[in-house]
Design an enzyme around this catalytic site. Structure first.
Site, PDB file in Angstrom:
ATOM      1  N   HIS A  10      -3.556 -24.005  45.667  1.00  0.00           N
ATOM      2  CA  HIS A  10      -2.376 -24.735  46.137  1.00  0.00           C
ATOM      3  C   HIS A  10      -2.384 -26.143  45.574  1.00  0.00           C
ATOM      4  CE1 HIS A  10       0.851 -26.081  48.707  1.00  0.00           C
ATOM      5  NE2 HIS A  10       0.139 -27.161  49.000  1.00  0.00           N
ATOM      6  N   GLY A  55      18.451  -4.485  17.884  1.00  0.00           N
ATOM      7  CA  GLY A  55      17.285  -3.612  17.860  1.00  0.00           C
ATOM      8  C   GLY A  55      16.667  -3.545  16.473  1.00  0.00           C
ATOM      9  N   ARG A  56      15.544  -2.853  16.394  1.00  0.00           N
ATOM     10  CA  ARG A  56      14.792  -2.809  15.136  1.00  0.00           C
ATOM     11  C   ARG A  56      14.487  -1.362  14.749  1.00  0.00           C
ATOM     12  NH1 ARG A  56      12.911  -7.543  13.426  1.00  0.00           N
ATOM     13  NH2 ARG A  56      11.056  -6.684  12.436  1.00  0.00           N
ATOM     14  N   GLU A  68      27.726  -8.112  23.852  1.00  0.00           N
ATOM     15  CA  GLU A  68      26.822  -7.008  24.192  1.00  0.00           C
ATOM     16  C   GLU A  68      27.639  -5.732  24.441  1.00  0.00           C
ATOM     17  OE1 GLU A  68      23.442  -6.220  24.590  1.00  0.00           O
ATOM     18  OE2 GLU A  68      24.249  -4.283  25.229  1.00  0.00           O
ATOM     19  N   GLY A 123       0.844  -1.197   0.000  1.00  0.00           N
ATOM     20  CA  GLY A 123       0.000   0.000   0.000  1.00  0.00           C
ATOM     21  C   GLY A 123       0.876   1.242   0.000  1.00  0.00           C
ATOM     22  N   GLU A 130      16.655 -15.042  23.501  1.00  0.00           N
ATOM     23  CA  GLU A 130      15.728 -16.110  23.080  1.00  0.00           C
ATOM     24  C   GLU A 130      16.375 -17.008  22.018  1.00  0.00           C
ATOM     25  OE1 GLU A 130      11.444 -13.958  24.106  1.00  0.00           O
ATOM     26  OE2 GLU A 130      11.823 -14.531  22.048  1.00  0.00           O
TER      27      GLU A 130
HETATM   28  P1  FAD Z   1       4.577  -6.001  12.017  1.00  0.00           P
HETATM   29  O1  FAD Z   1       4.246  -7.213  12.758  1.00  0.00           O
HETATM   30  O2  FAD Z   1       5.971  -5.761  11.621  1.00  0.00           O
HETATM   31  O3  FAD Z   1       3.629  -5.981  10.757  1.00  0.00           O
HETATM   32  C1  FAD Z   1       3.737  -5.051   9.737  1.00  0.00           C
HETATM   33  C2  FAD Z   1       3.140  -5.644   8.485  1.00  0.00           C
HETATM   34  O4  FAD Z   1       2.969  -4.619   7.524  1.00  0.00           O
HETATM   35  C3  FAD Z   1       4.030  -6.689   7.811  1.00  0.00           C
HETATM   36  O5  FAD Z   1       3.249  -7.791   7.426  1.00  0.00           O
HETATM   37  C4  FAD Z   1       4.568  -5.983   6.583  1.00  0.00           C
HETATM   38  O6  FAD Z   1       4.829  -6.847   5.499  1.00  0.00           O
HETATM   39  C5  FAD Z   1       3.401  -5.067   6.263  1.00  0.00           C
HETATM   40  N1  FAD Z   1       3.763  -3.874   5.485  1.00  0.00           N
HETATM   41  C6  FAD Z   1       4.746  -2.986   5.719  1.00  0.00           C
HETATM   42  N2  FAD Z   1       4.692  -1.973   4.827  1.00  0.00           N
HETATM   43  C7  FAD Z   1       3.627  -2.229   4.024  1.00  0.00           C
HETATM   44  C8  FAD Z   1       3.041  -1.557   2.939  1.00  0.00           C
HETATM   45  N3  FAD Z   1       3.500  -0.389   2.513  1.00  0.00           N
HETATM   46  N4  FAD Z   1       1.964  -2.126   2.350  1.00  0.00           N
HETATM   47  C9  FAD Z   1       1.470  -3.310   2.784  1.00  0.00           C
HETATM   48  N5  FAD Z   1       1.971  -3.983   3.814  1.00  0.00           N
HETATM   49  C10 FAD Z   1       3.037  -3.451   4.422  1.00  0.00           C
HETATM   50  N6  FAD Z   1       6.593  -9.171  20.594  1.00  0.00           N
HETATM   51  C11 FAD Z   1       5.885  -9.669  21.621  1.00  0.00           C
HETATM   52  O7  FAD Z   1       5.017  -8.977  22.159  1.00  0.00           O
HETATM   53  N7  FAD Z   1       6.104 -10.932  22.092  1.00  0.00           N
HETATM   54  C12 FAD Z   1       7.058 -11.729  21.549  1.00  0.00           C
HETATM   55  O8  FAD Z   1       7.236 -12.871  21.998  1.00  0.00           O
HETATM   56  C13 FAD Z   1       7.825 -11.228  20.478  1.00  0.00           C
HETATM   57  N8  FAD Z   1       8.775 -11.991  19.915  1.00  0.00           N
HETATM   58  C14 FAD Z   1       9.491 -11.485  18.872  1.00  0.00           C
HETATM   59  C15 FAD Z   1      10.505 -12.274  18.332  1.00  0.00           C
HETATM   60  C16 FAD Z   1      11.249 -11.798  17.290  1.00  0.00           C
HETATM   61  C17 FAD Z   1      12.333 -12.668  16.709  1.00  0.00           C
HETATM   62  C18 FAD Z   1      10.981 -10.512  16.750  1.00  0.00           C
HETATM   63  C19 FAD Z   1      11.754  -9.977  15.583  1.00  0.00           C
HETATM   64  C20 FAD Z   1       9.991  -9.717  17.287  1.00  0.00           C
HETATM   65  C21 FAD Z   1       9.240 -10.194  18.355  1.00  0.00           C
HETATM   66  N9  FAD Z   1       8.248  -9.425  18.954  1.00  0.00           N
HETATM   67  C22 FAD Z   1       7.546  -9.922  20.007  1.00  0.00           C
HETATM   68  C23 FAD Z   1       7.929  -8.070  18.462  1.00  0.00           C
HETATM   69  C24 FAD Z   1       6.679  -8.110  17.572  1.00  0.00           C
HETATM   70  O9  FAD Z   1       6.921  -8.982  16.497  1.00  0.00           O
HETATM   71  C25 FAD Z   1       6.357  -6.721  17.059  1.00  0.00           C
HETATM   72  O10 FAD Z   1       6.269  -5.813  18.128  1.00  0.00           O
HETATM   73  C26 FAD Z   1       5.040  -6.738  16.306  1.00  0.00           C
HETATM   74  O11 FAD Z   1       5.102  -7.612  15.219  1.00  0.00           O
HETATM   75  C27 FAD Z   1       4.680  -5.340  15.816  1.00  0.00           C
HETATM   76  O12 FAD Z   1       3.462  -5.385  15.146  1.00  0.00           O
HETATM   77  P2  FAD Z   1       3.106  -4.360  13.994  1.00  0.00           P
HETATM   78  O13 FAD Z   1       1.737  -4.694  13.552  1.00  0.00           O
HETATM   79  O14 FAD Z   1       3.396  -2.988  14.433  1.00  0.00           O
HETATM   80  O15 FAD Z   1       4.148  -4.644  12.820  1.00  0.00           O
HETATM   81  P1  NAI Z   2      16.844  -5.181  21.997  1.00  0.00           P
HETATM   82  O1  NAI Z   2      16.660  -3.726  21.978  1.00  0.00           O
HETATM   83  O2  NAI Z   2      16.029  -6.014  22.892  1.00  0.00           O
HETATM   84  O3  NAI Z   2      18.363  -5.535  22.308  1.00  0.00           O
HETATM   85  C1  NAI Z   2      19.408  -5.053  21.531  1.00  0.00           C
HETATM   86  C2  NAI Z   2      20.687  -5.199  22.317  1.00  0.00           C
HETATM   87  O4  NAI Z   2      21.775  -4.983  21.436  1.00  0.00           O
HETATM   88  C3  NAI Z   2      20.810  -4.183  23.441  1.00  0.00           C
HETATM   89  O5  NAI Z   2      21.171  -4.832  24.629  1.00  0.00           O
HETATM   90  C4  NAI Z   2      21.887  -3.241  22.933  1.00  0.00           C
HETATM   91  O6  NAI Z   2      22.648  -2.664  23.968  1.00  0.00           O
HETATM   92  C5  NAI Z   2      22.720  -4.166  22.083  1.00  0.00           C
HETATM   93  N1  NAI Z   2      23.501  -3.497  21.037  1.00  0.00           N
HETATM   94  C6  NAI Z   2      23.127  -2.482  20.242  1.00  0.00           C
HETATM   95  N2  NAI Z   2      24.115  -2.168  19.384  1.00  0.00           N
HETATM   96  C7  NAI Z   2      25.140  -3.014  19.639  1.00  0.00           C
HETATM   97  C8  NAI Z   2      26.425  -3.207  19.074  1.00  0.00           C
HETATM   98  N3  NAI Z   2      26.861  -2.462  18.074  1.00  0.00           N
HETATM   99  N4  NAI Z   2      27.211  -4.166  19.592  1.00  0.00           N
HETATM  100  C9  NAI Z   2      26.785  -4.952  20.618  1.00  0.00           C
HETATM  101  N5  NAI Z   2      25.572  -4.820  21.183  1.00  0.00           N
HETATM  102  C10 NAI Z   2      24.748  -3.869  20.687  1.00  0.00           C
HETATM  103  O7  NAI Z   2      16.665  -5.622  20.459  1.00  0.00           O
HETATM  104  P2  NAI Z   2      16.469  -7.037  19.779  1.00  0.00           P
HETATM  105  O8  NAI Z   2      16.912  -8.130  20.666  1.00  0.00           O
HETATM  106  O9  NAI Z   2      17.048  -6.899  18.436  1.00  0.00           O
HETATM  107  O10 NAI Z   2      14.911  -7.139  19.655  1.00  0.00           O
HETATM  108  C11 NAI Z   2      14.189  -6.099  19.002  1.00  0.00           C
HETATM  109  C12 NAI Z   2      12.874  -5.902  19.648  1.00  0.00           C
HETATM  110  O11 NAI Z   2      11.983  -6.932  19.279  1.00  0.00           O
HETATM  111  C13 NAI Z   2      12.883  -5.943  21.172  1.00  0.00           C
HETATM  112  O12 NAI Z   2      13.288  -4.734  21.733  1.00  0.00           O
HETATM  113  C14 NAI Z   2      11.463  -6.237  21.478  1.00  0.00           C
HETATM  114  O13 NAI Z   2      10.747  -5.051  21.432  1.00  0.00           O
HETATM  115  C15 NAI Z   2      11.066  -7.140  20.328  1.00  0.00           C
HETATM  116  N6  NAI Z   2      11.112  -8.538  20.773  1.00  0.00           N
HETATM  117  C16 NAI Z   2      10.283  -8.922  21.778  1.00  0.00           C
HETATM  118  C17 NAI Z   2      10.307 -10.207  22.242  1.00  0.00           C
HETATM  119  C18 NAI Z   2       9.440 -10.580  23.374  1.00  0.00           C
HETATM  120  O14 NAI Z   2       8.550  -9.800  23.705  1.00  0.00           O
HETATM  121  N7  NAI Z   2       9.626 -11.729  24.000  1.00  0.00           N
HETATM  122  C19 NAI Z   2      11.184 -11.229  21.664  1.00  0.00           C
HETATM  123  C20 NAI Z   2      12.054 -10.699  20.645  1.00  0.00           C
HETATM  124  C21 NAI Z   2      11.978  -9.412  20.212  1.00  0.00           C
END
Ligand code: FAD
Ligand code: NAI
Length: 470
Positions: free
Chosen positions: A449, A276-277, A209, A121, A193
């Site tokens: 319990h 990070g993201r 880290e 989109g 994780e």
């Molecule tokens: P997204 O899930 O990123 O969805 C965005 C969607 O928009 C995608 O499908 C993308 O293709 C689509 N899109 C983008 N631009 C366009 C466009 N222009 N047109 C059409 N479609 C488009 N969070 C938790 O709470 N619990 C967890 O256990 C957890 N585990 C995670 C593990 C990993 C490895 C990662 C990377 C993240 C994890 N997260 C977790 C974070 C979670 O995935 C995100 O916070 C969540 O997906 C955000 O939702 P969102 O809808 O904002 O974006």
């Molecule tokens: P994060 O923000 O959790 O961790 C990134 C880590 O990388 C930090 O500790 C930071 O200090 C370190 N870092 C940054 N730059 C660096 C460098 N140059 N060298 C070494 N270390 C460096 O980000 P992560 O793990 O990538 O996950 C992204 C996000 O996805 C999370 O913040 C969370 O919001 C979401 N997520 C949530 C999960 C859950 O809810 N269980 C599981 C996985 C992701």
């Protein structure tokens, strides 16, 4: 010919698809656009469903089962011989779990009469009268647009992901053979994780880290307890490093300096970069309509998720705040309700966090270090799982529950858990805090319990130094 909608949602992740369903429930003619594709077919659900929450938890479960069978069954008198891991099967199961979720979302769209458009989109033009969004050859005209385009993994400068040796979360969830040596940059949520998954399956895992403290956002006492457990498991975490040149060949060589400033080299078969993201607005044509982004690339929104454009909203990872699926969902619901003239609300103080390692780490509210820094007077109570009967029966007594309550009012300010099923236990604390309960409220509630939740009650009792079982 243009198609008219009340609400068009761009992005079908947790923020987007939930916003679309809620908007449709409220009687709006709603469309959701999502571009995620698998095998040529739509795969809505976003990062969370496809390469995030769901597949990571599937692999965490599989690898935990393996670790139980290989290390813990013997304690129960169960002998296992010929134990093997079939990675291809494990990955296929994970893909199947993901597919069930993709299909589930398509079903929910049908059920709720959300029109689904597969493709990217992008904005054409916007005004108070309506916004035009293009997807493929179609033009949609919407009274309201909700942007939920999510986030992408951040790469290290000069080290692009090839998803073969240098992996983002995407590649990290699809490693076809157990690496002998696995490196991770970043000991955040993904680092811990994914590091846990591959360590359990037999990889030698090293996490590098940058920060000198482990899990700085987590309550210090809880982070310390978790670090002890990870050290014991053999997850090598080096803090305070500075990553330098990375060479990508048959193996990956990471040059870095350790906390003492000494030059080090780490050679691994695969490297996961989890630092990070970044918010994703690629292809949205944000510039054309003057959508305001901040310096991190996040869409600028007010407290109610309004962008600078009339009737254009944004939710989830693409805006400020924690990048969590449940935060994205809550914002999606709140925006749909605001469009309907209701009072949708997201309470940022009660958003739970969970890290699905073993032990799990979960928390809600403020940490002890935050309360100290803010000069808030508080009381703390902790209860170790070691003293909980159910945890002993489970054979999983690592960790504790910790309560922080206001010194004068006794209102619960934070609850921090490291230990078995922390992800489930934290919900009680979220409910309590949402209702502004005191620690005494929890202490006076009857808990079953034997259950792990008794540790929550006991930690609440401990706030006033009246634990019964410790
Ligand atoms: P997204 O899930 O990123 O969805 C965005 C969607 O928009 C995608 O499908 C993308 O293709 C689509 N899109 C983008 N631009 C366009 C466009 N222009 N047109 C059409 N479609 C488009 N969070 C938790 O709470 N619990 C967890 O256990 C957890 N585990 C995670 C593990 C990993 C490895 C990662 C990377 C993240 C994890 N997260 C977790 C974070 C979670 O995935 C995100 O916070 C969540 O997906 C955000 O939702 P969102 O809808 O904002 O974006
Ligand atoms: P994060 O923000 O959790 O961790 C990134 C880590 O990388 C930090 O500790 C930071 O200090 C370190 N870092 C940054 N730059 C660096 C460098 N140059 N060298 C070494 N270390 C460096 O980000 P992560 O793990 O990538 O996950 C992204 C996000 O996805 C999370 O913040 C969370 O919001 C979401 N997520 C949530 C999960 C859950 O809810 N269980 C599981 C996985 C992701």
């Amino acid at each position: 010919m243009a198609k008219n909608f009340d609400v068009v949602v761009i992005g079908g992740g947790p923020g987007g698809y939930i916003a679309a369903i809620r908007a449709a429930q409220l009687g709006f003619n709603t469309a959701c656009i999502d571009e995620w594709t698998k095998g040529g077919k739509p795969a809505p659900g976003g990062t969370c469903t496809n390469v995030g929450c769901i597949p990571s938890k599937a692999l965490l479960q599989s690898s935990e089962n393996y670790e139980h069978a290989s290390k813990h069954f013997a304690d129960h008198g169960i002998k296992v011989s010929g134990l093997e891991v079939d990675i291809a099967k494990m990955l296929a199961r994970k893909d199947q779990v993901v597919k069930q979720n993709n299909d589930g979302i398509l079903f929910l769209f049908k059920k709720n009469k959300v029109a689904f458009f597969h493709g990217r989109g992008s904005f054409v033009k916007t005004s108070a009268e309506g916004t035009e969004v293009k997807v493929g050859d179609e033009t949609l005209v919407a009274k309201h647009v909700i942007i939920a385009t999510g986030s992408n993994a951040r790469a290290l400068p000069g080290t692009p992901f090839d998803e073969k040796n240098i992996l983002s979360n995407d590649g990290a969830l699809s490693i076809a053979n157990i690496p002998k040596k696995l490196g991770l940059i970043g000991s955040g949520v993904i680092g811990l994780e994914m590091g846990s998954v591959w360590r359990r399956l037999g990889a030698e895992v090293t996490v590098l880290e940058a920060l000198p403290t482990f899990l700085g956002a987590v309550d210090e006492q809880i982070a310390k307890e978790a670090k002890k457990a990870f050290d014991k498991q053999g997850l090598k975490i080096e803090l305070g490093v500075k990553v330098g040149e990375i060479k990508n060949g048959n193996t990956v060589t990471v040059n870095y300096t350790n906390a003492k400033g000494e030059a080090q080299v780490l050679e691994v078969d695969k490297l996961i970069v989890s630092i990070g993201r970044v918010p994703n607005t690629i292809g949205l044509n944000a510039e054309a309509v003057g959508l305001k982004l901040d310096e991190r690339g996040a869409i600028v929104v007010d407290d109610e998720c309004r962008t600078n454009l009339p009737n254009v909203w944004a939710v989830g990872d693409v805006v400020r705040g924690p990048m969590l699926a449940h935060k994205a969902e809550e914002e999606g619901v709140a925006v749909a309700e605001r469009i309907a003239g209701q009072h949708g609300h997201v309470n940022f103080n009660t958003i739970p966090w969970v890290i699905y390692t073993s032990p799990e780490i979960a928390w809600v509210g403020q940490t002890e270090q935050q309360l100290k820094a803010a000069g808030v007077k508080y009381k703390a109570g902790t209860f170790p799982f070691m003293a909980n009967g159910r945890a002993r029966a489970l054979g999983d007594t690592t960790g504790m529950v910790k309560f922080l309550a206001h010194a004068e009012t006794d209102e619960i300010l934070g609850v921090h858990i490291v230990g078995p099923m922390a992800s489930e236990l934290v919900s009680e604390a979220v409910v309590a805090m949402e209702f502004r309960a005191s620690s005494e409220d929890i202490a006076r509630i009857c808990h079953a319990h034997p259950s792990l939740s008794e540790a929550t009650k006991e930690a609440a009792l401990a706030v006033d130094k009246r634990s019964l079982n410790f």
